[in-house]
Motif scaffolding. Structure first.
Motif, PDB file in Angstrom:
ATOM      1  N   ALA A  84       0.836  -1.201   0.000  1.00 44.72           N
ATOM      2  CA  ALA A  84       0.000   0.000   0.000  1.00 44.72           C
ATOM      3  C   ALA A  84       0.873   1.254   0.000  1.00 44.72           C
ATOM      4  O   ALA A  84       0.598   2.227  -0.714  1.00 44.72           O
ATOM      5  CB  ALA A  84      -0.925  -0.003   1.214  1.00 44.72           C
ATOM      6  N   ALA A  85       1.942   1.222   0.798  1.00 45.71           N
ATOM      7  CA  ALA A  85       2.851   2.365   0.844  1.00 45.71           C
ATOM      8  C   ALA A  85       3.483   2.625  -0.519  1.00 45.71           C
ATOM      9  O   ALA A  85       3.609   3.773  -0.946  1.00 45.71           O
ATOM     10  CB  ALA A  85       3.937   2.141   1.893  1.00 45.71           C
ATOM     11  N   LEU A  86       3.860   1.563  -1.220  1.00 40.86           N
ATOM     12  CA  LEU A  86       4.453   1.728  -2.550  1.00 40.86           C
ATOM     13  C   LEU A  86       3.471   2.391  -3.511  1.00 40.86           C
ATOM     14  O   LEU A  86       3.839   3.294  -4.277  1.00 40.86           O
ATOM     15  CB  LEU A  86       4.900   0.377  -3.101  1.00 40.86           C
ATOM     16  CG  LEU A  86       6.021  -0.355  -2.351  1.00 40.86           C
ATOM     17  CD1 LEU A  86       6.375  -1.640  -3.076  1.00 40.86           C
ATOM     18  CD2 LEU A  86       7.245   0.527  -2.207  1.00 40.86           C
ATOM     19  N   LEU A  87       2.227   1.937  -3.486  1.00 41.47           N
ATOM     20  CA  LEU A  87       1.210   2.520  -4.362  1.00 41.47           C
ATOM     21  C   LEU A  87       0.977   3.994  -4.025  1.00 41.47           C
ATOM     22  O   LEU A  87       0.823   4.838  -4.920  1.00 41.47           O
ATOM     23  CB  LEU A  87      -0.104   1.747  -4.237  1.00 41.47           C
ATOM     24  CG  LEU A  87      -0.134   0.339  -4.834  1.00 41.47           C
ATOM     25  CD1 LEU A  87      -1.455  -0.357  -4.489  1.00 41.47           C
ATOM     26  CD2 LEU A  87       0.057   0.387  -6.346  1.00 41.47           C
ATOM     27  N   LEU A  88       0.944   4.310  -2.739  1.00 41.74           N
ATOM     28  CA  LEU A  88       0.674   5.681  -2.311  1.00 41.74           C
ATOM     29  C   LEU A  88       1.856   6.605  -2.583  1.00 41.74           C
ATOM     30  O   LEU A  88       1.678   7.772  -2.933  1.00 41.74           O
ATOM     31  CB  LEU A  88       0.308   5.689  -0.822  1.00 41.74           C
ATOM     32  CG  LEU A  88      -1.032   5.018  -0.501  1.00 41.74           C
ATOM     33  CD1 LEU A  88      -1.152   4.747   0.995  1.00 41.74           C
ATOM     34  CD2 LEU A  88      -2.194   5.877  -0.994  1.00 41.74           C
ATOM     35  N   ILE A  89       3.064   6.092  -2.419  1.00 40.55           N
ATOM     36  CA  ILE A  89       4.249   6.877  -2.776  1.00 40.55           C
ATOM     37  C   ILE A  89       4.212   7.207  -4.256  1.00 40.55           C
ATOM     38  O   ILE A  89       4.505   8.336  -4.680  1.00 40.55           O
ATOM     39  CB  ILE A  89       5.539   6.118  -2.406  1.00 40.55           C
ATOM     40  CG1 ILE A  89       5.713   6.069  -0.891  1.00 40.55           C
ATOM     41  CG2 ILE A  89       6.766   6.778  -3.045  1.00 40.55           C
ATOM     42  CD1 ILE A  89       6.783   5.104  -0.425  1.00 40.55           C
ATOM     43  N   ASP A  90       3.841   6.233  -5.060  1.00 44.40           N
ATOM     44  CA  ASP A  90       3.723   6.448  -6.497  1.00 44.40           C
ATOM     45  C   ASP A  90       2.712   7.554  -6.795  1.00 44.40           C
ATOM     46  O   ASP A  90       2.961   8.446  -7.613  1.00 44.40           O
ATOM     47  CB  ASP A  90       3.301   5.136  -7.161  1.00 44.40           C
ATOM     48  CG  ASP A  90       3.383   5.190  -8.676  1.00 44.40           C
ATOM     49  OD1 ASP A  90       4.451   5.573  -9.194  1.00 44.40           O
ATOM     50  OD2 ASP A  90       2.397   4.833  -9.345  1.00 44.40           O
ATOM     51  N   LEU A  91       1.566   7.528  -6.110  1.00 48.05           N
ATOM     52  CA  LEU A  91       0.525   8.528  -6.343  1.00 48.05           C
ATOM     53  C   LEU A  91       0.946   9.931  -5.916  1.00 48.05           C
ATOM     54  O   LEU A  91       0.647  10.919  -6.591  1.00 48.05           O
ATOM     55  CB  LEU A  91      -0.745   8.143  -5.568  1.00 48.05           C
ATOM     56  CG  LEU A  91      -1.597   7.004  -6.120  1.00 48.05           C
ATOM     57  CD1 LEU A  91      -2.761   6.729  -5.180  1.00 48.05           C
ATOM     58  CD2 LEU A  91      -2.112   7.360  -7.506  1.00 48.05           C
ATOM     59  N   THR A  92       1.635  10.022  -4.798  1.00 44.77           N
ATOM     60  CA  THR A  92       1.935  11.335  -4.229  1.00 44.77           C
ATOM     61  C   THR A  92       3.218  11.958  -4.755  1.00 44.77           C
ATOM     62  O   THR A  92       3.409  13.173  -4.628  1.00 44.77           O
ATOM     63  CB  THR A  92       2.028  11.245  -2.695  1.00 44.77           C
ATOM     64  OG1 THR A  92       3.026  10.271  -2.334  1.00 44.77           O
ATOM     65  CG2 THR A  92       0.694  10.833  -2.089  1.00 44.77           C
ATOM     66  N   GLU A  93       4.103  11.151  -5.342  1.00 41.54           N
ATOM     67  CA  GLU A  93       5.400  11.681  -5.747  1.00 41.54           C
ATOM     68  C   GLU A  93       5.684  11.582  -7.244  1.00 41.54           C
ATOM     69  O   GLU A  93       6.526  12.330  -7.751  1.00 41.54           O
ATOM     70  CB  GLU A  93       6.512  10.946  -4.985  1.00 41.54           C
ATOM     71  CG  GLU A  93       6.438  11.074  -3.483  1.00 41.54           C
ATOM     72  CD  GLU A  93       6.598  12.499  -3.004  1.00 41.54           C
ATOM     73  OE1 GLU A  93       7.227  13.316  -3.714  1.00 41.54           O
ATOM     74  OE2 GLU A  93       6.075  12.808  -1.930  1.00 41.54           O
ATOM     75  N   HIS A  94       5.016  10.686  -7.931  1.00 38.50           N
ATOM     76  CA  HIS A  94       5.325  10.475  -9.346  1.00 38.50           C
ATOM     77  C   HIS A  94       4.843  11.663 -10.180  1.00 38.50           C
ATOM     78  O   HIS A  94       3.723  12.145  -9.999  1.00 38.50           O
ATOM     79  CB  HIS A  94       4.663   9.188  -9.841  1.00 38.50           C
ATOM     80  CG  HIS A  94       5.302   8.635 -11.074  1.00 38.50           C
ATOM     81  ND1 HIS A  94       5.276   9.296 -12.289  1.00 38.50           N
ATOM     82  CD2 HIS A  94       5.988   7.487 -11.292  1.00 38.50           C
ATOM     83  CE1 HIS A  94       5.907   8.579 -13.191  1.00 38.50           C
ATOM     84  NE2 HIS A  94       6.358   7.476 -12.613  1.00 38.50           N
ATOM     85  N   PRO A  95       5.670  12.152 -11.105  1.00 39.00           N
ATOM     86  CA  PRO A  95       5.264  13.290 -11.956  1.00 39.00           C
ATOM     87  C   PRO A  95       3.994  13.034 -12.762  1.00 39.00           C
ATOM     88  O   PRO A  95       3.312  13.986 -13.154  1.00 39.00           O
ATOM     89  CB  PRO A  95       6.474  13.466 -12.892  1.00 39.00           C
ATOM     90  CG  PRO A  95       7.627  12.879 -12.152  1.00 39.00           C
ATOM     91  CD  PRO A  95       7.071  11.743 -11.351  1.00 39.00           C
ATOM     92  N   ARG A  96       3.646  11.779 -12.997  1.00 40.67           N
ATOM     93  CA  ARG A  96       2.437  11.474 -13.761  1.00 40.67           C
ATOM     94  C   ARG A  96       1.178  12.000 -13.084  1.00 40.67           C
ATOM     95  O   ARG A  96       0.160  12.239 -13.743  1.00 40.67           O
ATOM     96  CB  ARG A  96       2.290   9.964 -13.949  1.00 40.67           C
ATOM     97  CG  ARG A  96       3.356   9.328 -14.805  1.00 40.67           C
ATOM     98  CD  ARG A  96       3.085   7.841 -14.983  1.00 40.67           C
ATOM     99  NE  ARG A  96       2.953   7.153 -13.711  1.00 40.67           N
ATOM    100  CZ  ARG A  96       1.941   6.345 -13.397  1.00 40.67           C
ATOM    101  NH1 ARG A  96       0.968   6.129 -14.254  1.00 40.67           N
ATOM    102  NH2 ARG A  96       1.919   5.733 -12.225  1.00 40.67           N
ATOM    103  N   PHE A  97       1.226  12.170 -11.745  1.00 37.18           N
ATOM    104  CA  PHE A  97       0.046  12.594 -11.008  1.00 37.18           C
ATOM    105  C   PHE A  97       0.139  14.044 -10.521  1.00 37.18           C
ATOM    106  O   PHE A  97      -0.751  14.514  -9.817  1.00 37.18           O
ATOM    107  CB  PHE A  97      -0.181  11.661  -9.815  1.00 37.18           C
ATOM    108  CG  PHE A  97      -0.389  10.228 -10.204  1.00 37.18           C
ATOM    109  CD1 PHE A  97      -1.567   9.817 -10.795  1.00 37.18           C
ATOM    110  CD2 PHE A  97       0.615   9.291  -9.992  1.00 37.18           C
ATOM    111  CE1 PHE A  97      -1.760   8.486 -11.166  1.00 37.18           C
ATOM    112  CE2 PHE A  97       0.431   7.960 -10.354  1.00 37.18           C
ATOM    113  CZ  PHE A  97      -0.761   7.561 -10.951  1.00 37.18           C
TER     114      PHE A  97
END
Length: 222
Positions: A84-97
Motif C-alpha cells: 500500500a505504501a508503494l502505491l501511495l508513494i507512487d501517487l503522491t510523488e510520481h510526476p504522472r500525477f
C-alpha cells in the motif's frame, strides 16, 4: 513499472536517513537538498533511464490506484501495508500525477500515506506526507484527519515541543476536533516538562467529544 516502484521504495526509505548513495557519516543535507528535492532528482534519473514515464496519467488511474492502496492498508498484514505504501508513494510523488494536486484524491492519498508510513515506523516520512495535507488548510476535507494522525505520530516518535512547533503554522483556525487534539498535545508536552499546573490546565480544556477526553480525565485524576 514494478521494478521502478521497487527502486523508488528504496530511495524513499533511504531519504529518511540519507540521500541514496550517501555515506551514513556524511554531513546532514542543506536546505537546498531537502528530501522532496532529492526525490525529484531520483525521478529524473529514472525517466532518463526509461524506467518511468512522466506523461500525465488518466484521473481514472489515480482513483483506481488509491482505492487499491486503501484496500491493502486495511488488511493489517505487513506485506499488504508495504505494498500500500508503494502505491501511495507512487501517487503522491510520481510526476504522472502532479497535475492532480488540487483534487481531493491527492489529499486522500497523502493522508493514507502518512498513516501507512506511521504504521511502518517511518515517522519522518509520515510527517512529510501529512504536512502536505495540512498546508492546504482547514477547508480541505482531510485537514482534520491529517491533524489527528500527525498528533499520533508526534505522541509516538519525538519530543512533543518539536511537534508543537511544527504544527504551529496550521493551528490558527482549527476545527473543534483538531483544537482538542492540540490541547491534549500541549498538555502532554507540559506534563513531560514537569510543568504540572499548565499540564492540568491543558487537560481540562480537552472537550467531551474528543477521543482524548477519557485520557485527559485520567490524567486529572477524575
Amino acid at each position: 513499472m514494478r521494478r521502478a516502484r521497487r527502486l523508488w521504495s528504496l530511495c524513499w526509505t533511504l531519504t529518511a536517513v540519507a540521500p541514496c548513495g550517501a555515506r551514513a557519516d556524511a554531513p546532514p543535507p542543506s536546505a537546498a537538498q531537502a528530501p522532496r528535492d532529492r526525490l525529484q532528482v531520483y525521478y529524473e534519473a529514472f525517466a532518463k533511464k526509461g524506467l518511468i514515464t512522466t506523461q500525465t496519467a488518466h484521473v481514472r488511474e489515480l482513483r483506481q490506484q488509491l482505492q487499491a492502496a486503501e484496500a491493502l492498508a486495511q488488511t493489517g498484514r505487513p506485506a499488504d501495508t508495504h505494498d500500500a505504501a508503494l502505491l501511495l508513494i507512487d501517487l503522491t510523488e510520481h510526476p504522472r500525477f502532479a497535475d492532480y494536486a488540487g483534487l481531493e484524491e491527492l489529499s486522500a492519498a497523502h493522508y493514507a500515506l502518512g498513516g501507512t508510513l506511521h504504521s511502518l515506523g517511518a515517522e519522518p516520512s509520515a510527517q512529510r506526507a501529512l504536512r502536505w495535507v495540512l498546508q492546504k488548510g482547514p477547508r480541505d476535507r482531510y485537514f482534520a484527519p491529517a491533524y489527528r494522525r500527525y498528533v499520533d505520530v508526534a505522541l509516538a516518535s519525538q519530543p512533543l515541543a518539536v511537534a508543537l512547533d511544527e504544527l504551529a503554522p496550521y493551528s490558527a483556525q482549527l476545527p473543534d476536533d483538531a483544537q482538542n487534539e492540540l490541547y491534549y498535545l500541549q498538555a502532554r508536552e507540559r506534563q513531560a516538562a514537569r510543568d504540572l499546573p499548565l499540564a492540568k490546565a491543558g487537560f481540562e480544556r480537552v472537550g467531551r467529544n474528543s477521543r482524548f477526553y477519557a485520557s485527559a480525565q485520567f490524567q486529572l485524576g477524575v
